[in-house]
Design an enzyme around this catalytic site. Structure first.
Site, short mmCIF file in Angstrom:
data_model
loop_
_atom_site.label_atom_id
_atom_site.label_comp_id
_atom_site.label_asym_id
_atom_site.label_seq_id
_atom_site.Cartn_x
_atom_site.Cartn_y
_atom_site.Cartn_z
N GLY A 9 -11.47 -0.63 -12.00
CA GLY A 9 -11.55 -0.19 -10.60
C GLY A 9 -10.37 0.71 -10.30
N ALA A 10 -10.63 2.01 -10.20
CA ALA A 10 -9.53 2.97 -10.02
C ALA A 10 -9.43 3.45 -8.58
CB ALA A 10 -9.69 4.13 -10.99
N SER A 12 -7.74 2.56 -4.57
CA SER A 12 -6.32 2.47 -4.16
C SER A 12 -5.67 1.17 -4.64
CB SER A 12 -6.21 2.62 -2.65
OG SER A 12 -7.04 1.68 -2.01
N LEU A 13 -6.36 0.03 -4.50
CA LEU A 13 -5.70 -1.23 -4.89
C LEU A 13 -5.55 -1.34 -6.40
CD1 LEU A 13 -6.93 -4.19 -2.66
CD2 LEU A 13 -4.75 -2.97 -2.61
N ASN A 105 -12.81 -7.80 -1.09
CA ASN A 105 -13.01 -8.27 0.29
C ASN A 105 -14.21 -9.19 0.34
OD1 ASN A 105 -11.12 -7.11 2.02
ND2 ASN A 105 -12.30 -5.23 2.32
N LYS A 188 -9.80 -14.27 5.59
CA LYS A 188 -9.81 -12.80 5.43
C LYS A 188 -11.21 -12.27 5.77
CE LYS A 188 -8.17 -8.75 4.08
NZ LYS A 188 -8.66 -8.10 2.90
N ASN A 196 -14.05 -4.67 10.68
CA ASN A 196 -14.72 -3.62 9.91
C ASN A 196 -16.01 -3.11 10.56
OD1 ASN A 196 -12.60 -4.56 8.34
ND2 ASN A 196 -13.62 -4.13 6.43
N ASN A 206 -8.56 0.89 13.96
CA ASN A 206 -8.47 -0.55 14.21
C ASN A 206 -7.86 -0.86 15.58
OD1 ASN A 206 -9.39 -0.62 11.63
ND2 ASN A 206 -7.64 -1.69 10.75
N SER A 258 -11.81 0.07 5.95
CA SER A 258 -12.51 0.50 4.74
C SER A 258 -14.00 0.74 5.02
CB SER A 258 -12.34 -0.56 3.64
OG SER A 258 -12.72 -1.82 4.11
O1 KPL Z 1 -8.99 -5.12 5.21
C1 KPL Z 1 -9.13 -4.26 6.06
C2 KPL Z 1 -10.13 -3.21 5.76
O2 KPL Z 1 -10.09 -2.13 6.34
O3 KPL Z 1 -10.99 -3.48 4.88
C3 KPL Z 1 -8.39 -4.34 7.36
C4 KPL Z 1 -7.50 -5.57 7.36
C5 KPL Z 1 -9.36 -4.41 8.50
C6 KPL Z 1 -7.44 -3.19 7.54
O4 KPL Z 1 -8.04 -2.00 7.83
#
Ligand code: KPL
Length: 305
Positions: A9-10, A12-13, A105, A188, A196, A206, A258
């Site tokens: 997975g390239a 950002s994270l 996520n 989360k 989102n 946000n 995101s």
């Molecule tokens: O995790 C996020 C996302 O955008 O997926 C948050 C915490 C809402 C930050 O933008």
């Protein structure tokens, strides 16, 4: 190869974690799609903060699995929608006792991946609050320091979590073991289930959700989430769920979520792993979540067909 950290997975994270670990001198291998091999082979640039100078880091890049490839430590950092499918190609190369850490996520992708693994392989899941974005493909900016809370999802190794924490901490990332990890992932999910879809449907940053116009909807979403938490026996996060959501809205006020970025780029979103999972869990409990249901439909309509 045994000692190398593999990253799949390239985005950002994935690149943030890969670059941070590579910076410590530990070997890192990026498992990429063939079309990514060219530019990632030239190195990944890591910029520590918006104003800092980028630093180029070189990593091994593999786009075609070779027969001798052995993956013992894998960081799985794709979108939730792609995690299980992306792993399929590399699955035969996982060692019998491999450890896989997932950063996705929402909930749902962890169970999909767990179903693909052998009994000796351990799956860990994390909830991440690091702020990172790609300035361009292969160029990651670490915009805001956050935290990685991780714990075992399935599999035999109970020491795996502390091993990953020390690996990430050595790389300068703030990480902590939390067991059981599922309540943290639900917390989360709850934050993402409010911020989102609302930001994606209304195309706002946000911070807009802190305004009066959004207050009734944010409150209704939070109350529906709490009904599910109560029935599942999930305790609220410290300070309460509403306060946690409010705090994330304020601390990420300038972010485009995101999901909003996915909608703007014409991509499908992670809605099925966030609100979709919530609705799926609520159904057999005979809980009605009309505000989440309506938002789910609105996001589906905004997605590409
Ligand atoms: O995790 C996020 C996302 O955008 O997926 C948050 C915490 C809402 C930050 O933008």
């Amino acid at each position: 190869m045994e000692n190398t950290l593999c990253v799949l997975g390239a985005g950002s994270l994935g690149l943030l974690y890969a670059a941070r670990v590579a910076r410590t001198g530990r070997p890192v291998t990026l498992l990429v799609k063939p079309e990514q091999a060219g530019f990632l082979g030239l190195g990944v640039t890591l910029q520590e903060g918006e104003a800092a100078l980028p630093r180029r880091l070189f990593m091994r890049v593999i786009s075609q699995p070779t027969p001798e490839l052995q993956i013992s430590r894998l960081l799985l950092a794709t979108k939730a929608t792609q995690a299980a499918a992306a792993l399929q190609r590399w699955l035969p190369h996982l060692t019998a006792d491999a450890e896989i850490l997932m950063l996705q996520n929402g909930l749902g992708s962890q169970a999909e991946v767990a179903d693909l693994l052998q009994p000796g392989q351990t799956l860990l899941a994390a909830s991440v609050t690091e702020g990172a974005y790609l300035k361009q493909p292969g160029a990651v900016v670490h915009a805001g320091k956050g935290k990685t809370l991780l714990g075992r999802w399935s599999g035999p190794s109970h020491q795996a979590s502390s091993g990953w924490v020390s690996r990430l901490t050595t790389a300068g990332l703030d990480a902590e073991v939390v067991e059981p990890i599922r309540p943290v992932l639900w917390h989360k999910l709850a934050v993402n289930a409010v911020i989102n879809p609302l930001t994606a449907v209304h195309r706002v940053e946000n911070g807009a959700l802190a305004g009066r116009d959004f207050r009734p909807q944010v409150q209704a979403l939070c109350e529906e989430l709490l009904q599910v938490f109560r029935r599942l026996g999930i305790a609220e996060p410290e300070g309460g769920l509403a306060a946690r959501i409010e705090q994330v809205i304020l601390s990420t006020a300038a972010n485009r979520s995101s999901m909003l970025q996915d909608i703007e780029a014409g991509r499908s979103t992670e809605i099925d792993y966030i609100t979709g999972t919530l609705l799926k869990v609520a159904r057999p409990l005979q809980l009605r979540l009309p505000t989440h249901e309506a938002l789910y439909q609105q996001v589906r309509q905004a997605e590409p067909r």
